[in-house]
Scaffold this active site. Structure first.
Site, PDB file in Angstrom:
ATOM      1  N   PRO A   1      42.337  28.979  84.536  1.00 31.87           N
ATOM      2  CA  PRO A   1      42.891  27.624  84.656  1.00 31.87           C
ATOM      3  C   PRO A   1      44.008  27.284  83.658  1.00 31.87           C
ATOM      4  CG  PRO A   1      40.737  27.561  83.607  1.00 31.87           C
ATOM      5  CD  PRO A   1      40.956  28.975  84.051  1.00 31.87           C
TER       6      PRO A   1
ATOM      7  N   TYR B   1      55.577  26.485  84.840  1.00 34.82           N
ATOM      8  CA  TYR B   1      54.564  25.424  84.847  1.00 34.82           C
ATOM      9  C   TYR B   1      54.849  24.404  85.962  1.00 34.82           C
ATOM     10  CZ  TYR B   1      50.880  22.466  82.932  1.00 34.82           C
ATOM     11  OH  TYR B   1      49.721  21.745  82.766  1.00 34.82           O
TER      12      TYR B   1
ATOM     13  N   LYS C   1      47.272  26.542  87.786  1.00 32.36           N
ATOM     14  CA  LYS C   1      47.897  27.071  89.002  1.00 32.36           C
ATOM     15  C   LYS C   1      46.952  27.205  90.206  1.00 32.36           C
ATOM     16  CE  LYS C   1      52.120  27.429  87.769  1.00 32.36           C
ATOM     17  NZ  LYS C   1      52.373  25.991  87.770  1.00 32.36           N
TER      18      LYS C   1
ATOM     19  N   TYR D   1      47.728  21.504  74.951  1.00 31.87           N
ATOM     20  CA  TYR D   1      47.153  22.854  74.988  1.00 31.87           C
ATOM     21  C   TYR D   1      47.106  23.341  73.554  1.00 31.87           C
ATOM     22  CZ  TYR D   1      47.913  23.227  80.079  1.00 31.87           C
ATOM     23  OH  TYR D   1      47.877  23.053  81.440  1.00 31.87           O
TER      24      TYR D   1
ATOM     25  N   HIS E   1      54.353  13.479  84.631  1.00 33.18           N
ATOM     26  CA  HIS E   1      54.448  13.993  83.254  1.00 33.18           C
ATOM     27  C   HIS E   1      55.723  14.811  83.116  1.00 33.18           C
ATOM     28  CE1 HIS E   1      50.084  13.587  81.653  1.00 33.18           C
ATOM     29  NE2 HIS E   1      50.443  12.546  82.357  1.00 33.18           N
TER      30      HIS E   1
HETATM   31  C1  PHB Z   1      42.455  19.512  84.082  1.00 36.55           C
HETATM   32  O1  PHB Z   1      42.916  18.370  83.923  1.00 36.55           O
HETATM   33  O2  PHB Z   1      41.315  19.682  84.486  1.00 36.55           O
HETATM   34  C2  PHB Z   1      43.300  20.681  83.733  1.00 36.55           C
HETATM   35  C3  PHB Z   1      44.605  20.472  83.360  1.00 36.55           C
HETATM   36  C4  PHB Z   1      45.408  21.550  83.022  1.00 36.55           C
HETATM   37  C5  PHB Z   1      44.880  22.823  83.081  1.00 36.55           C
HETATM   38  C6  PHB Z   1      43.580  23.036  83.482  1.00 36.55           C
HETATM   39  C7  PHB Z   1      42.777  21.966  83.813  1.00 36.55           C
HETATM   40  O3  PHB Z   1      45.670  23.888  82.733  1.00 36.55           O
END
Ligand code: PHB
Ligand code: APR
Length: 389
Positions: free
Chosen positions: A292, A384, A296, A200, A72
């Site tokens: 989450p 990130y 990280k 997000y 990505h």
């Molecule tokens: C996930 O795909 O479970 C996931 C992805 C990004 C995040 C948290 C969880 O920041």
């Protein structure tokens, strides 16, 4: 039994460390409290920093990840009804790889089997002895018998609820903690992802995240009150809520379907210092937790493994203990930056029960700054994709 490095915990930290040590001719035994099936049944996040991918390559366990992982180059941020993109590769020269932690763990177990690494499953009552001496050992019980494992070093990779951290006396340990007043309700569904990149979303109804595992496996989350239970979220309610929190253009084409897994996780920031006590070294969730939001968790575990494995190689191959002596300091320096980033992203994207009108205006300004400033986007992107080890 005797080994050079006794590893407590067969999650991603313990397994990756074990594999890297094995590659360098250092003998390590992994003691895991659960069965392999139990460990592989846990659904966790799935965004890997390049540093993590490099470590998997170094450990010789990257073939399937390279074949099946998705590169990505950026991520989407949703604000009300619009989207903007953070272009990781343009801003930092690095992408991330989307590949589930469950798959990482499976690959590590398979590599361990193939190379004859010893793993003891269902090792109960693991206890650390003499960690402050040159001859530490562990005891554990299995099949009704008590066993002893002598070693040079102990790696405490037993997660947040493990015993390793608790073994460090309280007057030496310092714990820093922040709990957030909400959780994430997450589902996994056999449906195509909502968008090619993660979304997000900051919405008036609370945070939402659209993520994925592969072309026909999606992972979605919505922020929920801590008091909620999974039973409060039948699939229909989940999809309706998600649709209201993401831009209409995404909601319209969202493919919904039955959930195949559902869970609620509270959000917490936590760090325990120091990460070394005598010959015991903590790694991963045993020493720290991040919310989450910045993806990280697994990546901070990987940087600990990087510092510890290099320190152990330096000890055995060069008879130099500098890396071991500096392990805690080095690992924590990077951990705190990941803690800051995860805390910041959490604050940026969630609705807090106590948020005042002023707080909301500041959050909005932070998001507008991010939308319009390349400097702000670069700061997000470099954190990130992962700060250097
Ligand atoms: C996930 O795909 O479970 C996931 C992805 C990004 C995040 C948290 C969880 O920041
Ligand atoms: N004895 C032996 N094993 C134990 C004990 C114990 N007393 N306590 C816990 N364990 C095992 C758990 O069963 C688990 O398999 O240690 C393992 C720890 O694994 P994780 O919790 O996955 O922690 P870690 O390997 O550090 O991985 C960090 O996992 O929780 C996520 O977000 C986190 O992605 C990050 C990653």
């Amino acid at each position: 039994m005797r080994t050079q490095v006794a590893i407590i915990g067969g999650g991603p930290s313990g397994l990756l460390l074990g594999q890297l040590l094995l590659k360098n001719g250092i003998d390590a035994i992994v003691l895991e409290r659960q069965t392999r099936e139990y460990v592989l049944g846990r659904i966790r996040a799935g965004v890997l920093e390049v540093g993590f991918v490099d470590l998997m390559q170094e450990a010789g366990v990257s073939d399937r990840m390279e074949r099946e992982g998705f590169v990505h180059d950026g991520t989407q941020i949703a604000l009300d009804n619009s989207l903007f993109r953070i272009d990781f590769t343009r801003l930092t020269g690095k992408p991330v790889v989307v590949y589930g932690q469950t798959e990482v763990t499976r690959d590590l177990y398979e590599a361990r089997d193939a190379e004859g690494g010893k793993t003891v499953f269902q090792a109960q009552d693991v206890c650390i002895h003499d960690a402050k001496t040159d001859q530490p050992h562990l005891t554990y019980s299995k099949d009704g018998k008590t066993h002893r494992l002598d070693c040079d070093f102990i790696a405490g990779c037993d997660g947040f609820h493990g015993i390793s951290r608790q073994t460090i006396p309280q007057d030496i340990r310092r714990e820093y903690e922040k709990s957030y007043p909400f959780g994430w309700m997450g589902i996994l569904s056999e449906t195509p992802p909502a968008s090619p990149e993660l979304i997000y979303a900051n919405s008036q109804r609370g945070f939402a995240l659209c993520s994925m595992r592969n072309d026909n496996l999606s992972r979605y989350y919505v922020q929920c009150p801590l008091s909620d239970r999974v039973e409060d979220w039948p699939d229909g309610r989940f999809w309706e809520e998600l649709k209201q929190r993401i831009p209409a253009q995404v909601a319209e084409t969202l493919v919904t379907g039955p959930s195949i897994e559902k869970s609620i996780a509270p959000l917490r920031s936590f760090v325990s210092e120091p990460m070394r006590w005598g010959r015991l070294f903590l790694c991963g969730d045993a020493a720290h937790i991040v919310p989450p939001t910045g993806a990280k968790g697994l990546n901070t575990a990987a940087s600990d493994v990087h510092y510890l494995y290099n320190a152990l190689v330096q000890h055995y191959q060069e008879k130099d203990d500098d890396g071991l002596d500096r392990y805690s300091e080095r690992a924590l320096a990077r951990i705190w930056k990941a803690e800051r980033f995860s805390w910041w992203m959490t604050n940026l994207l969630h609705r807090f029960p106590e948020q005042s009108a002023f707080d909301l205006k500041i959050q909005r300004a932070d998001l507008e700054y991010l939308r319009n400033s390349e400097a702000a986007q670069t700061a997000l992107a470099e954190n990130y994709v992962g700060l250097p080890y």
